[in-house]
Design a protein around this motif. Sequence first.
Motif, PDB file in Angstrom:
ATOM      1  N   GLN A   1      28.085  37.873  39.521  1.00 28.43           N
ATOM      2  CA  GLN A   1      28.824  38.416  40.328  1.00 28.43           C
ATOM      3  C   GLN A   1      30.158  39.114  40.204  1.00 28.43           C
ATOM      4  O   GLN A   1      30.932  38.683  39.737  1.00 28.43           O
ATOM      5  N   ARG A   2      30.468  40.023  41.584  1.00 29.27           N
ATOM      6  CA  ARG A   2      31.285  40.466  41.520  1.00 29.27           C
ATOM      7  C   ARG A   2      33.465  39.329  42.156  1.00 29.27           C
ATOM      8  O   ARG A   2      32.338  38.704  42.983  1.00 29.27           O
ATOM      9  N   GLY A   3      33.772  39.586  41.146  1.00 26.59           N
ATOM     10  CA  GLY A   3      34.891  37.886  41.958  1.00 26.59           C
ATOM     11  C   GLY A   3      34.371  37.063  40.740  1.00 26.59           C
ATOM     12  O   GLY A   3      35.411  36.322  40.739  1.00 26.59           O
ATOM     13  N   HIS A   4      33.929  36.590  39.606  1.00 27.84           N
ATOM     14  CA  HIS A   4      33.548  35.922  38.560  1.00 27.84           C
ATOM     15  C   HIS A   4      34.148  36.140  37.288  1.00 27.84           C
ATOM     16  O   HIS A   4      34.208  37.109  37.520  1.00 27.84           O
ATOM     17  N   LEU A   5      35.090  35.090  37.204  1.00 25.71           N
ATOM     18  CA  LEU A   5      35.423  35.037  35.751  1.00 25.71           C
ATOM     19  C   LEU A   5      35.035  35.462  35.093  1.00 25.71           C
ATOM     20  O   LEU A   5      35.918  36.859  34.802  1.00 25.71           O
ATOM     21  N   LEU A   6      33.929  35.634  34.609  1.00 28.40           N
ATOM     22  CA  LEU A   6      33.150  35.698  33.420  1.00 28.40           C
ATOM     23  C   LEU A   6      32.540  37.573  33.704  1.00 28.40           C
ATOM     24  O   LEU A   6      32.697  38.248  32.879  1.00 28.40           O
ATOM     25  N   GLU A   7      32.426  37.745  34.937  1.00 29.66           N
ATOM     26  CA  GLU A   7      32.105  38.880  35.250  1.00 29.66           C
ATOM     27  C   GLU A   7      33.413  39.909  35.200  1.00 29.66           C
ATOM     28  O   GLU A   7      33.567  41.226  34.519  1.00 29.66           O
ATOM     29  N   HIS A   8      34.841  39.418  34.567  1.00 32.20           N
ATOM     30  CA  HIS A   8      35.847  40.687  35.294  1.00 32.20           C
ATOM     31  C   HIS A   8      35.198  40.169  33.343  1.00 32.20           C
ATOM     32  O   HIS A   8      36.605  41.182  33.121  1.00 32.20           O
ATOM     33  N   LEU A   9      36.016  38.739  32.824  1.00 27.69           N
ATOM     34  CA  LEU A   9      36.264  39.444  31.307  1.00 27.69           C
ATOM     35  C   LEU A   9      34.903  39.730  30.728  1.00 27.69           C
ATOM     36  O   LEU A   9      35.613  40.622  30.024  1.00 27.69           O
ATOM     37  N   TYR A  10      34.083  40.388  31.052  1.00 24.68           N
ATOM     38  CA  TYR A  10      32.603  41.198  30.436  1.00 24.68           C
ATOM     39  C   TYR A  10      33.272  42.521  30.295  1.00 24.68           C
ATOM     40  O   TYR A  10      32.830  43.151  29.325  1.00 24.68           O
ATOM     41  N   ARG A  11      33.817  42.690  32.113  1.00 28.10           N
ATOM     42  CA  ARG A  11      34.576  44.387  31.415  1.00 28.10           C
ATOM     43  C   ARG A  11      35.806  44.351  31.009  1.00 28.10           C
ATOM     44  O   ARG A  11      36.159  45.204  30.260  1.00 28.10           O
ATOM     45  N   GLU A  12      36.635  43.305  30.729  1.00 28.63           N
ATOM     46  CA  GLU A  12      38.046  43.264  30.030  1.00 28.63           C
ATOM     47  C   GLU A  12      37.918  43.210  28.791  1.00 28.63           C
ATOM     48  O   GLU A  12      38.426  43.637  27.737  1.00 28.63           O
ATOM     49  N   VAL A  13      36.612  43.091  28.098  1.00 28.12           N
ATOM     50  CA  VAL A  13      36.244  42.338  26.596  1.00 28.12           C
ATOM     51  C   VAL A  13      35.919  43.311  25.911  1.00 28.12           C
ATOM     52  O   VAL A  13      36.301  43.790  24.477  1.00 28.12           O
ATOM     53  N   ARG A  14      34.718  44.863  26.052  1.00 31.43           N
ATOM     54  CA  ARG A  14      35.074  45.418  25.882  1.00 31.43           C
ATOM     55  C   ARG A  14      35.820  46.564  25.343  1.00 31.43           C
ATOM     56  O   ARG A  14      35.989  47.150  23.688  1.00 31.43           O
ATOM     57  N   ALA A  15      38.037  46.752  25.751  1.00 33.18           N
ATOM     58  CA  ALA A  15      38.056  47.821  25.770  1.00 33.18           C
ATOM     59  C   ALA A  15      38.671  47.075  24.060  1.00 33.18           C
ATOM     60  O   ALA A  15      39.301  48.786  23.303  1.00 33.18           O
ATOM     61  N   PRO A  16      39.076  46.579  23.960  1.00 33.19           N
ATOM     62  CA  PRO A  16      40.227  45.821  22.739  1.00 33.19           C
ATOM     63  C   PRO A  16      39.056  46.658  21.069  1.00 33.19           C
ATOM     64  O   PRO A  16      40.080  46.280  20.202  1.00 33.19           O
ATOM     65  N   ARG A  17      38.068  46.506  21.242  1.00 33.71           N
ATOM     66  CA  ARG A  17      37.506  46.739  20.357  1.00 33.71           C
ATOM     67  C   ARG A  17      37.666  48.080  19.947  1.00 33.71           C
ATOM     68  O   ARG A  17      37.578  48.813  19.243  1.00 33.71           O
ATOM     69  N   ILE A  18      37.974  48.866  20.474  1.00 25.69           N
ATOM     70  CA  ILE A  18      38.326  50.418  20.693  1.00 25.69           C
ATOM     71  C   ILE A  18      39.830  50.592  20.361  1.00 25.69           C
ATOM     72  O   ILE A  18      39.999  51.719  19.172  1.00 25.69           O
TER      73      ILE A  18
END
Length: 391
Positions: free
Chosen positions: A351-368
Amino acid sequence: MPAFSLEPSQTARCAQLRTLAAERLRPLAEKGEPGHVNRPLIAELGRLGLLERLFSSGALDLCLMRESLAYACTEAETALALQGLGAHPVHAHGTPAQRDRWLPAVSEGSAVAAFALSEPGAGSDAAALGLRAERDPDSAADSPAQPVAVPDGVSRWRLTGEKCWISNAPEADFYTVFARTTPGAGARGVTAFLVPADRPGLTGGALDMLSPHPIGTLAFDAVPVSADDVLGEVDRGFRVAMGTLNLFRPSVGAFAVGMAQAALEATLTHTAQRDAFGGKLRDLQSVAHTVAEMALRTDAARLMVYAAATAYDEGAPDVPKRAAMAKLLATETAQYVVDTAVQLHGARALQRGHLLEHLYREVRAPRIYEGASEVQRGIIAKELYANPEVR
């Protein structure tokens, strides 16, 4: 490296940073416009003295700051990190005039910095840069001993080409730009320049990315630069870039560890409270073992990050390898932990606004960014074969 543990003062400082991030930084982050520089947030980082610490402390302190901020406010963490990444070459390699002009403004949060290395055809292969720094045929000064004013005077070089996927572009106030000064020389023919955003011929555009901060392109149309703008030495800019990345790669890992810790703690709370199959979710062995694995990987990544940062601060000979290992393990770990946390939370986590929804979007880029995971493996292997005495 010896076993690692934080001093009580460091632990207390991390707790204080988490509180500051939650109470003073997160409200400003929530008011920001996605895809644009959040200048009030950066100014608050300056008021809190966090930006100044980018230039007055070591790699371990940088990691502790990034981990603590990431736990409570990823936007604040990223804003701090980008200021450091863009301005560290000025701090480490700038002339007194360059440092006096820009570092106080970066530290107080009134000037926004950016690190401009990647190009459309040279992302992971940084030595393949195509942005050209060509000698100005009309230059009245042909050596660093005869600097000329820019842009009012005659420049020594003209920058022509593109940069792409540049964080804080096109809204930064200045860019650390890496350009080719000697064609065909690979990494040995790159020079770092400090380029203010108002230089004639420099334009940029925003990219629509999965990112809360701006990422954009830069176009250089015969942008004038002189010896006064060089960071370090001519044709030695690749060392400036790699030195900066060796410092910041472990702290990218710290960013990832902070996100992983937040996801882990959210999962512990959820699985302890959630009713399922006649008990709590944590009572299911498959769930308990999964949470244990999340904690195991997070702590292992944290220790590797701290060890890499300590190695940097001590001037160890294997910093490139340790920095790559820390960045690789921590970012891959965070991806696993956040993804697993979403799985254990179920649909509510999306759900938009959930902590994990936010982290799920944030966590992908650092691997690149700052070298994809595959690049880090290549660095590790190269260092292992080249330096067997420090394996």
